[in-house]
Design an enzyme around this catalytic site. Structure first.
Site, mmCIF file in Angstrom:
data_model
loop_
_atom_site.group_PDB
_atom_site.id
_atom_site.type_symbol
_atom_site.label_atom_id
_atom_site.label_comp_id
_atom_site.label_asym_id
_atom_site.label_seq_id
_atom_site.Cartn_x
_atom_site.Cartn_y
_atom_site.Cartn_z
ATOM 1 N N ASP A 106 -4.192 14.597 22.092
ATOM 2 C CA ASP A 106 -3.005 14.379 21.261
ATOM 3 C C ASP A 106 -3.201 14.847 19.829
ATOM 4 O O ASP A 106 -2.243 15.226 19.158
ATOM 5 C CB ASP A 106 -2.624 12.895 21.259
ATOM 6 C CG ASP A 106 -1.934 12.479 22.554
ATOM 7 O OD1 ASP A 106 -1.744 13.348 23.430
ATOM 8 O OD2 ASP A 106 -1.589 11.291 22.688
ATOM 9 N N ASN A 153 -7.366 5.614 11.024
ATOM 10 C CA ASN A 153 -8.681 5.840 11.634
ATOM 11 C C ASN A 153 -9.170 4.622 12.396
ATOM 12 O O ASN A 153 -9.698 4.737 13.506
ATOM 13 C CB ASN A 153 -9.685 6.216 10.540
ATOM 14 C CG ASN A 153 -11.116 6.150 11.004
ATOM 15 O OD1 ASN A 153 -11.623 7.041 11.668
ATOM 16 N ND2 ASN A 153 -11.803 5.064 10.647
ATOM 17 N N GLU A 196 -5.754 9.726 4.799
ATOM 18 C CA GLU A 196 -6.146 10.616 5.880
ATOM 19 C C GLU A 196 -5.167 11.770 6.043
ATOM 20 O O GLU A 196 -4.070 11.773 5.475
ATOM 21 C CB GLU A 196 -6.248 9.860 7.219
ATOM 22 C CG GLU A 196 -4.925 9.535 7.888
ATOM 23 C CD GLU A 196 -4.201 8.343 7.338
ATOM 24 O OE1 GLU A 196 -3.012 8.521 6.985
ATOM 25 O OE2 GLU A 196 -4.781 7.248 7.253
ATOM 26 N N SER A 230 -7.449 2.262 13.812
ATOM 27 C CA SER A 230 -6.685 2.048 15.038
ATOM 28 C C SER A 230 -7.108 3.008 16.137
ATOM 29 O O SER A 230 -6.847 2.761 17.316
ATOM 30 C CB SER A 230 -5.189 2.200 14.756
ATOM 31 O OG SER A 230 -4.852 3.547 14.502
ATOM 32 N N ASP A 272 0.815 -1.207 0.000
ATOM 33 C CA ASP A 272 0.000 0.000 0.000
ATOM 34 C C ASP A 272 0.853 1.265 0.000
ATOM 35 O O ASP A 272 0.486 2.279 -0.594
ATOM 36 C CB ASP A 272 -0.932 0.002 1.216
ATOM 37 C CG ASP A 272 -2.102 -0.951 1.044
ATOM 38 O OD1 ASP A 272 -2.313 -1.437 -0.082
ATOM 39 O OD2 ASP A 272 -2.797 -1.212 2.040
#
Length: 268
Positions: free
Chosen positions: A150, A164, A123, A166, A46
């Site tokens: 964070d 996302n 993302e 995770s 990927d």
């Protein structure tokens, strides 16, 4: 047909690339063109495909992607190394037909009102490395929450299976042109309150993040940008899409099942 091959330099990958080039060279009408390709074939994983996407993002409306994975399972890569000949035959036996996935448009506005634009396949995240991020979050220009934690991650539907996921975000089918925002370790107490849940917004809506810090980090598909005195960041679904050749493109939920759950043989 103008074709280019993007690949990593792993030993197994280089063997597949050599075989792929030989298979393509005997096909009539093939021109290897790394500058203005019609088809980009990636060999690797990927990460290789995402790098190729960013290399050709200015031509994205005229390019189709095909992914061959070597080594670890690739979520965007449909073909395995042993299927190269089958993939090449299919490429020339059928009319082009594409699966289209939405992309994320990122607009960074500086304190001087300069605008910088980025495109993301997966993302974009906003973070502070050694301190807490404080930011106001707006949806359609209306204040939604004051965030402290964070960071924040805004993802595309295809990116919903990456960072996302995770963070506890939902997996979204790519035919839904929706943005998702997930919090990264938010602080919730009597002073600071957030929704503390991922949110999904409609395709005609946008998210604006206004950081209260002069220095923070923004990532776009994992590439890090150190920002100083940025005024705000706007996120929306782009009017551009990435296209994958459909003849070998795996059903989305089959991808999800294969990547995260496993085949029938993996069940006890």
């Amino acid at each position: 047909m103008r074709i280019t091959i993007a690949h990593n330099n792993n030993a197994e990958t280089l063997k597949v690339v050599a075989h792929l080039k030989n298979a393509l060279e005997v096909k009539e009408g093939v021109v290897f063109d790394a500058k203005y390709p019609d088809v980009v074939i990636t060999v690797g994983g990927d990460g290789t495909l995402i790098n190729a996407f960013h290399r050709y993002e200015n031509q994205i409306s005229s390019i189709r992607f095909i992914g061959i994975h070597t080594g670890h399972l690739g979520f965007y890569t449909d073909w395995q190394a042993q299927d190269v000949d089958k993939m090449v035959d299919a490429l020339f036996l059928r009319e082009p037909e594409s699966a289209k996935y939405p992309l994320l448009e990122v607009e960074l506005v500086t304190e001087a009102n300069e605008k910088k634009h980025y495109l993301a396949l997966n993302e974009s995240a906003v973070k502070r490395i050694s301190h807490t991020l404080e930011a106001n979050v707006y949806i359609d220009g209306q204040l939604f929450e004051n965030f402290r934690g964070d960071g924040l991650c805004i993802s595309t539907p295809t990116g919903s299976t990456a960072y996302n996921k995770s963070l506890g975000g939902a997996v979204i089918h790519p035919r839904l042109k929706a943005l998702q925002m997930a919090e990264i370790a938010s602080i919730n107490n009597r002073v600071f309150r957030t929704l503390s849940s991922p949110i999904v917004i409609a395709p005609d809506q946008w998210i604006t993040i206004v950081p209260n810090s002069a220095h923070f980090v923004m990532t776009v598909d994992g590439s890090k940008l150190d920002l100083h005195n940025a005024k705000k960041i706007n996120y929306r679904i782009s009017n551009k899409e990435i296209r994958f050749d459909r003849f070998g493109h795996t059903h989305f939920w089959s991808r999800v099942q294969s990547a995260f759950i496993g085949g029938k043989d993996d069940f006890i």
